[in-house]
Design a protein around this motif. Structure first.
Motif, PDB file in Angstrom:
ATOM      1  N   ILE A 187       4.724   3.713  17.038  1.00 45.57           N
ATOM      2  CA  ILE A 187       5.144   5.135  17.541  1.00 45.57           C
ATOM      3  C   ILE A 187       6.115   5.737  16.279  1.00 45.57           C
ATOM      4  O   ILE A 187       5.904   6.943  16.136  1.00 45.57           O
ATOM      5  N   MET A 188       7.013   5.154  16.389  1.00 43.35           N
ATOM      6  CA  MET A 188       7.983   5.558  15.112  1.00 43.35           C
ATOM      7  C   MET A 188       7.594   5.997  13.663  1.00 43.35           C
ATOM      8  O   MET A 188       7.868   6.845  13.229  1.00 43.35           O
ATOM      9  N   SER A 189       6.127   5.363  13.509  1.00 40.46           N
ATOM     10  CA  SER A 189       5.545   5.701  12.123  1.00 40.46           C
ATOM     11  C   SER A 189       5.067   7.070  12.225  1.00 40.46           C
ATOM     12  O   SER A 189       4.962   7.683  11.199  1.00 40.46           O
ATOM     13  N   VAL A 190       4.876   7.528  13.491  1.00 39.99           N
ATOM     14  CA  VAL A 190       4.124   9.060  13.518  1.00 39.99           C
ATOM     15  C   VAL A 190       5.878   9.961  13.572  1.00 39.99           C
ATOM     16  O   VAL A 190       5.814  11.083  13.174  1.00 39.99           O
ATOM     17  N   ILE A 191       6.716   9.634  14.436  1.00 47.31           N
ATOM     18  CA  ILE A 191       7.711  10.395  14.573  1.00 47.31           C
ATOM     19  C   ILE A 191       8.645  10.464  13.383  1.00 47.31           C
ATOM     20  O   ILE A 191       9.262  11.743  12.951  1.00 47.31           O
ATOM     21  N   PHE A 192       9.127   9.405  12.609  1.00 41.88           N
ATOM     22  CA  PHE A 192       9.748   9.404  11.323  1.00 41.88           C
ATOM     23  C   PHE A 192       8.746   8.780  10.275  1.00 41.88           C
ATOM     24  O   PHE A 192       9.127   7.589   9.705  1.00 41.88           O
ATOM     25  N   PRO A 193       7.924   9.437   9.840  1.00 44.60           N
ATOM     26  CA  PRO A 193       6.908   8.950   8.842  1.00 44.60           C
ATOM     27  C   PRO A 193       7.527   8.637   7.114  1.00 44.60           C
ATOM     28  O   PRO A 193       6.988   8.157   6.296  1.00 44.60           O
ATOM     29  N   ASP A 194       8.995   9.110   7.206  1.00 46.85           N
ATOM     30  CA  ASP A 194       9.455   8.863   5.624  1.00 46.85           C
ATOM     31  C   ASP A 194      10.037   7.361   5.865  1.00 46.85           C
ATOM     32  O   ASP A 194      10.310   7.034   4.443  1.00 46.85           O
ATOM     33  N   PHE A 195       9.917   6.526   6.733  1.00 48.70           N
ATOM     34  CA  PHE A 195      10.171   5.345   6.671  1.00 48.70           C
ATOM     35  C   PHE A 195       8.833   4.358   6.779  1.00 48.70           C
ATOM     36  O   PHE A 195       7.993   4.887   7.511  1.00 48.70           O
ATOM     37  N   LEU A 196       9.023   3.335   6.449  1.00 49.77           N
ATOM     38  CA  LEU A 196       7.849   2.245   6.404  1.00 49.77           C
ATOM     39  C   LEU A 196       8.197   1.504   7.725  1.00 49.77           C
ATOM     40  O   LEU A 196       9.140   0.520   7.555  1.00 49.77           O
ATOM     41  N   TRP A 197       7.724   1.618   9.026  1.00 49.03           N
ATOM     42  CA  TRP A 197       7.874   0.837   9.970  1.00 49.03           C
ATOM     43  C   TRP A 197       7.190  -0.361  10.256  1.00 49.03           C
ATOM     44  O   TRP A 197       6.027  -0.269  10.354  1.00 49.03           O
ATOM     45  N   LEU A 198       7.882  -1.295  10.405  1.00 44.09           N
ATOM     46  CA  LEU A 198       7.659  -2.945  10.669  1.00 44.09           C
ATOM     47  C   LEU A 198       8.004  -3.713  11.865  1.00 44.09           C
ATOM     48  O   LEU A 198       9.219  -3.111  12.369  1.00 44.09           O
ATOM     49  N   SER A 199       7.494  -4.419  12.255  1.00 51.67           N
ATOM     50  CA  SER A 199       7.939  -5.246  13.834  1.00 51.67           C
ATOM     51  C   SER A 199       8.172  -6.572  13.312  1.00 51.67           C
ATOM     52  O   SER A 199       7.259  -7.262  12.692  1.00 51.67           O
ATOM     53  N   CYS A 200       9.075  -7.183  13.844  1.00 49.80           N
ATOM     54  CA  CYS A 200       9.289  -8.691  13.777  1.00 49.80           C
ATOM     55  C   CYS A 200       8.789  -9.394  15.063  1.00 49.80           C
ATOM     56  O   CYS A 200       8.542 -10.809  14.888  1.00 49.80           O
ATOM     57  N   GLU A 210       0.690  -1.157  -0.042  1.00 50.88           N
ATOM     58  CA  GLU A 210      -0.023   0.006   0.014  1.00 50.88           C
ATOM     59  C   GLU A 210       0.871   1.126  -0.061  1.00 50.88           C
ATOM     60  O   GLU A 210       0.531   2.163  -0.618  1.00 50.88           O
ATOM     61  N   GLU A 211       1.883   1.299   1.061  1.00 50.63           N
ATOM     62  CA  GLU A 211       2.794   2.279   0.984  1.00 50.63           C
ATOM     63  C   GLU A 211       3.821   2.193  -0.131  1.00 50.63           C
ATOM     64  O   GLU A 211       4.266   1.593  -0.483  1.00 50.63           O
ATOM     65  N   LYS A 212       4.250   3.761  -0.982  1.00 47.58           N
ATOM     66  CA  LYS A 212       5.090   3.895  -1.678  1.00 47.58           C
ATOM     67  C   LYS A 212       6.323   4.329  -1.235  1.00 47.58           C
ATOM     68  O   LYS A 212       7.390   4.584  -2.037  1.00 47.58           O
ATOM     69  N   ILE A 213       6.700   4.212   0.406  1.00 45.66           N
ATOM     70  CA  ILE A 213       7.882   4.573   0.792  1.00 45.66           C
ATOM     71  C   ILE A 213       8.931   3.305   0.619  1.00 45.66           C
ATOM     72  O   ILE A 213       8.698   2.287   0.761  1.00 45.66           O
ATOM     73  N   SER A 214      10.133   3.546   0.082  1.00 42.31           N
ATOM     74  CA  SER A 214      11.072   2.667  -0.518  1.00 42.31           C
ATOM     75  C   SER A 214      12.024   2.252   0.777  1.00 42.31           C
ATOM     76  O   SER A 214      12.330   1.002   0.627  1.00 42.31           O
ATOM     77  N   ILE A 215      11.822   2.967   1.843  1.00 39.08           N
ATOM     78  CA  ILE A 215      13.006   2.256   2.829  1.00 39.08           C
ATOM     79  C   ILE A 215      12.363   1.624   4.008  1.00 39.08           C
ATOM     80  O   ILE A 215      11.272   2.557   4.457  1.00 39.08           O
ATOM     81  N   ILE A 216      12.343   0.548   4.351  1.00 39.87           N
ATOM     82  CA  ILE A 216      11.799  -0.137   5.505  1.00 39.87           C
ATOM     83  C   ILE A 216      12.691  -0.265   6.799  1.00 39.87           C
ATOM     84  O   ILE A 216      13.678  -0.683   6.695  1.00 39.87           O
ATOM     85  N   ALA A 217      11.887   0.258   7.823  1.00 40.58           N
ATOM     86  CA  ALA A 217      12.672   0.347   9.271  1.00 40.58           C
ATOM     87  C   ALA A 217      12.133  -0.870  10.120  1.00 40.58           C
ATOM     88  O   ALA A 217      10.879  -0.879  10.380  1.00 40.58           O
ATOM     89  N   LEU A 218      12.858  -1.487  10.585  1.00 40.64           N
ATOM     90  CA  LEU A 218      12.408  -2.931  11.314  1.00 40.64           C
ATOM     91  C   LEU A 218      12.720  -2.676  12.558  1.00 40.64           C
ATOM     92  O   LEU A 218      14.141  -2.538  12.827  1.00 40.64           O
ATOM     93  N   VAL A 219      11.709  -3.033  13.570  1.00 44.99           N
ATOM     94  CA  VAL A 219      11.968  -2.759  15.102  1.00 44.99           C
ATOM     95  C   VAL A 219      11.594  -4.226  15.769  1.00 44.99           C
ATOM     96  O   VAL A 219      10.736  -5.125  14.906  1.00 44.99           O
ATOM     97  N   GLU A 220      11.707  -4.406  16.991  1.00 52.43           N
ATOM     98  CA  GLU A 220      11.465  -5.675  17.873  1.00 52.43           C
ATOM     99  C   GLU A 220       9.977  -5.588  17.832  1.00 52.43           C
ATOM    100  O   GLU A 220       9.356  -6.444  17.628  1.00 52.43           O
ATOM    101  N   SER A 221       9.609  -4.463  18.593  1.00 49.92           N
ATOM    102  CA  SER A 221       8.125  -4.413  19.076  1.00 49.92           C
ATOM    103  C   SER A 221       6.995  -3.809  18.129  1.00 49.92           C
ATOM    104  O   SER A 221       7.386  -2.932  17.601  1.00 49.92           O
ATOM    105  N   GLU A 222       5.760  -4.290  18.092  1.00 50.69           N
ATOM    106  CA  GLU A 222       4.554  -3.411  17.541  1.00 50.69           C
ATOM    107  C   GLU A 222       4.370  -2.318  17.953  1.00 50.69           C
ATOM    108  O   GLU A 222       4.217  -1.228  17.209  1.00 50.69           O
ATOM    109  N   LYS A 223       4.615  -2.050  19.500  1.00 48.64           N
ATOM    110  CA  LYS A 223       4.249  -0.611  19.903  1.00 48.64           C
ATOM    111  C   LYS A 223       5.364   0.138  19.311  1.00 48.64           C
ATOM    112  O   LYS A 223       5.074   1.223  18.912  1.00 48.64           O
TER     113      LYS A 223
END
Length: 304
Positions: free
Chosen positions: A207-220, A190-203
């Motif tokens: 939160i980071m999707s709001v602070i840094f919206p230029d990345f697509l934030w996913l959680s493992c 859905e998102e056209k953002i090219s860079i994926i930022a991967l973190v541990e927790s869903e929480k």
């Protein structure tokens, strides 16, 4: 003299059992990395072979020298995953929970609601209005529902369950082959953002999707879930991984462990950079606490 084979990954021979991610019983015999002594709590075999049959071997995630193992069979759960009904996701999003209230306190109700819609965050009333983090894959199939209870302060409790376990107790389903995916994976289509930022927790991802919206934030989902099977669907994307800043039981840091795995994954065609931001910038107290990237930036924002 007969040559003795050295196996890197061996099943724990002690009597200790761990919670099986499929059936929820404390019947999981985990693997041990004989080279490092690491207890590999995300890999193992369920003793309830006839009723569960869960088996997950480290070789599924690209570890080196894994062919030299005592057990080479793989679970059919990974090849024939079960899925939840999409309507269940929409139904679960009608109620409020403490995690959503926490997001509202941080960013306001409008942004909190947009995060709920974006990541499909549900509520399970039967579990004291626990937060449901739905794992929806790139084909919009609902693979899992991880349920966590939070306080309104944003702190999580130790109460965690899975939607399929709740449905089994209610006799709404009889069986479920759990095969997880990254939290937020559906957004890659859905998102056209090219860079994926991967973190541990869903929480943290929320939160980071709001602070840094230029990345697509996913959680493992956990430090041990940074593995090949979960990352395969985003192999063609540039990935920046942000592990929590913490020291593991074997003395190494999560950063070191993720960097080692990323090196192996990159040999297979991935493009993963593991950020050392927290390793460099976090103070000793923060490292003792085990902060994540959201903790770090929220403190920076509050300081400003």
């Amino acid at each position: 003299m007969q040559r003795v084979n050295k196996y890197r990954f061996i099943l724990d021979s002690s009597s200790k059992k761990y919670k099986c991610p499929n059936c929820g019983k404390f019947s999981l015999v985990i693997f041990i990395d004989s080279e490092t002594g690491e207890l590999m709590e995300n890999y193992g075999r369920c003793d309830r072979e006839s009723k569960c049959g869960f088996f997950y071997h480290p070789s599924k995630d690209g570890f080196q020298n894994c062919t030299n193992s005592k057990v080479l069979n793989f679970s059919t759960h990974d090849f024939f995953p079960s899925f939840h009904k999409n309507g269940l996701v929409e139904f679960s999003m009608k109620n409020e929970n403490n995690f959503l209230k926490y997001l509202s306190s941080l960013f306001g109700t409008s942004i909190a609601n947009s995060i709920r819609e974006k990541y499909k965050i549900g509520t399970l009333s039967e579990f004291n209005y626990g937060t449901v983090f739905w794992q929806i894959d790139e084909q919009k199939k609902v693979r899992a529902g991880k349920v966590i209870q939070y306080f309104e302060t944003g702190k999580r409790t130790k109460n965690i369950t899975w939607m399929h376990q709740i449905l089994k107790k209610k006799n709404e389903i009889s069986d479920f082959n759990l095969s997880q995916c990254l939290f937020g994976l559906h957004l890659t289509q859905e998102e056209k953002i090219s860079i994926i930022a991967l973190v541990e927790s869903e929480k943290t991802a929320c939160i980071m999707s709001v602070i840094f919206p230029d990345f697509l934030w996913l959680s493992c989902g956990a430090k041990g879930e940074f593995k090949l099977t979960k990352l395969e669907p985003i192999k063609h994307r540039k990935i920046i991984a942000y592990p929590d800043c913490e020291i593991q039981k074997n003395g190494s840091t999560t950063y070191q462990e993720w960097k080692r795995k990323a090196t192996e994954f990159n040999r297979l065609g991935f493009d993963i950079y593991v950020s050392d931001l927290l390793e460099k910038e976090a103070n000793s107290a923060q490292k003792t606490y085990g902060i994540d990237i959201a903790d770090f930036f929220m403190k920076e924002i509050n300081r400003d």
